[in-house]
Design an enzyme around this catalytic site. Structure first.
Site, PDB file in Angstrom:
ATOM      1  N   ILE A 160      47.781  48.079  44.315  1.00 32.90           N
ATOM      2  CA  ILE A 160      47.831  46.901  43.437  1.00 32.90           C
ATOM      3  C   ILE A 160      48.878  47.104  42.334  1.00 32.90           C
ATOM      4  CG2 ILE A 160      46.499  45.471  41.827  1.00 32.90           C
ATOM      5  CD1 ILE A 160      44.013  46.093  43.620  1.00 32.90           C
ATOM      6  N   ARG A 238      39.350  47.655  35.712  1.00 33.86           N
ATOM      7  CA  ARG A 238      37.949  47.813  35.353  1.00 33.86           C
ATOM      8  C   ARG A 238      37.814  47.821  33.835  1.00 33.86           C
ATOM      9  NH1 ARG A 238      36.978  46.478  39.668  1.00 33.86           N
ATOM     10  NH2 ARG A 238      35.704  47.435  41.292  1.00 33.86           N
ATOM     11  N   ASP A 262      40.663  40.302  33.052  1.00 35.00           N
ATOM     12  CA  ASP A 262      39.825  39.752  34.130  1.00 35.00           C
ATOM     13  C   ASP A 262      38.547  40.576  34.277  1.00 35.00           C
ATOM     14  OD1 ASP A 262      39.380  37.992  36.384  1.00 35.00           O
ATOM     15  OD2 ASP A 262      39.886  39.667  37.720  1.00 35.00           O
ATOM     16  N   GLU A 267      29.631  43.031  32.530  1.00 36.24           N
ATOM     17  CA  GLU A 267      29.835  41.764  33.251  1.00 36.24           C
ATOM     18  C   GLU A 267      28.504  41.327  33.840  1.00 36.24           C
ATOM     19  OE1 GLU A 267      32.937  42.278  36.165  1.00 36.24           O
ATOM     20  OE2 GLU A 267      34.354  43.056  34.692  1.00 36.24           O
ATOM     21  N   HIS A 285      36.473  37.860  36.182  1.00 37.21           N
ATOM     22  CA  HIS A 285      36.613  38.798  37.307  1.00 37.21           C
ATOM     23  C   HIS A 285      36.881  38.054  38.635  1.00 37.21           C
ATOM     24  CE1 HIS A 285      35.496  43.124  38.646  1.00 37.21           C
ATOM     25  NE2 HIS A 285      36.434  42.605  39.425  1.00 37.21           N
ATOM     26  N   SER A 288      40.391  38.819  43.150  1.00 36.17           N
ATOM     27  CA  SER A 288      40.586  38.638  44.595  1.00 36.17           C
ATOM     28  C   SER A 288      40.117  37.264  45.078  1.00 36.17           C
ATOM     29  CB  SER A 288      39.809  39.726  45.345  1.00 36.17           C
ATOM     30  OG  SER A 288      38.411  39.571  45.110  1.00 36.17           O
TER      31      SER A 288
HETATM   32  C1  GLV Z   1      37.276  43.947  42.536  1.00 34.11           C
HETATM   33  O1  GLV Z   1      37.204  44.247  41.386  1.00 34.11           O
HETATM   34  C2  GLV Z   1      37.151  44.858  43.624  1.00 34.11           C
HETATM   35  O2  GLV Z   1      36.955  46.054  43.394  1.00 34.11           O
HETATM   36  O3  GLV Z   1      37.226  44.401  44.770  1.00 34.11           O
END
Ligand code: GLV
Length: 320
Positions: A160, A238, A262, A267, A285, A288
């Protein structure tokens, strides 16, 4: 009964994958998301072979210890696996699968959304539009800062992080990075490696967190102070990597000009002070969260379970 085995899901299966899951496994699907204890209870009563969980379901060592002996694989529909005690699972011979690669682009796209939203004061402007455009900004009011050309420091140059770097290059941003190990020249490209985080921080006009969770707090009060004054901070990795009290103080003092987040320490009960600050741009969050990516993630999680129950070792298994 499926020849492959019995799968307990911790939440309802998304519609596009439901038929496949039920055709492949003897699939126990709840009507609503379950808690860890409920999943363990059902898996034990049903002598399940596999469990499908999501990011929100904590599987600590004591939970793993209570899983029935029949469990051979646990798949999580997330790339991160800091909610699972993987060594404890491996010690019991349980394979853990995650969902790498398929969410790289969607997450990197969200990261750029956070960066642009924070730099261009999107929250204030969206609120103004929500309120019917009552605030008429003068020519020198409501101004953000330019993203193009700013130096970006990336913490965690995995898949990423590298996808974020690719996008940032499109904004003509010089790329610096800190990683446990230096990348090979073909992966590194024009990015400049810093063996320590401290040595990189003073050069980061934008600091981008893309490291996995489960390694403690990386952005401490001292480290926020090492950034150039007025840096932009972006985190789609995170919340546990950040001292949020220190971030809030840095946002109040202007040491951090703005933050795009995000992910949060807690959370969904995140620290409301972050939203009260004008200079944050927050998302719940959703890194994805595209149709394509979430479908691919769920499919990959099922692939992993299918492979293990079929006697194989899937490519998305986390190696001991
Ligand atoms: C999202 O935070 C994931 O770990 O897929």
């Amino acid at each position: 009964m499926s020849p492959l085995g019995r799968l307990v899901c911790s939440a309802p299966i998304p519609a596009p994958l439901r038929d496949r899951a039920h055709a492949t496994f003897d699939c126990i699907e709840p009507g609503k998301p379950l808690r860890t204890d409920e999943v363990i209870e059902i898996a034990t009563a049903q002598r399940a072979d596999a469990i499908l969980v999501s990011l929100g379901m904590l599987l600590r060592a004591d939970h793993i210890a209570r899983l029935p002996e029949t469990i051979r694989v646990v798949a999580t529909t997330s790339v991160g696996f800091d909610h699972i005690d993987v060594p404890a699972a491996h010690a019991r011979g349980i394979v853990i699968c995650n969902t790498p690669d398929v969410l790289t682009d969607a997450t990197a796209d969200t990261h750029m959304l956070l960066l642009l939203g924070a730099a261009r004061r999107a929250k204030e402007h969206v609120r103004n539009m929500d309120g019917g455009w009552k605030i008429r900004n003068g020519f020198f009011e409501g101004l953000g800062v330019e993203v193009t050309g700013k130096t970006m420091g990336i913490v965690g140059m995995g898949r990423i992080g590298r996808a974020v770097a690719d996008r940032a290059r499109g904004f003509r941003m010089p790329i610096l990075y800190h990683n446990r190990t230096r990348l090979s020249p073909d992966l590194e490209g024009d990015a400049r490696y810093f063996p320590t985080l401290e040595s990189m921080l003073p050069y980061c006009q934008v600091l981008s967190l893309n490291a996995p969770g489960g390694q403690g707090v990386l952005m401490t009060r001292n480290r926020f102070a090492m950034l150039p004054h007025g840096a932009i901070f972006v985190n789609s990795a995170r919340g546990s990597l950040v001292d949020e009290d220190a971030l809030i103080d840095a946002l109040k003092s202007g040491q951090v000009a703005s933050a795009g987040l995000d992910v949060f320490e807690k959370e969904p009960n995140f620290d409301a002070r972050l939203n009260e600050l004008a200079n944050t741009f927050l998302l719940p969050h959703i890194g994805s969260a595209t149709v394509e990516t979430r479908t691919a993630m769920f499919g990959l999680a099922i692939d992993g379970i299918e492979a293990v129950l079929g006697g194989g070792y899937p490519s998305n298994a986390i190696r001991p």
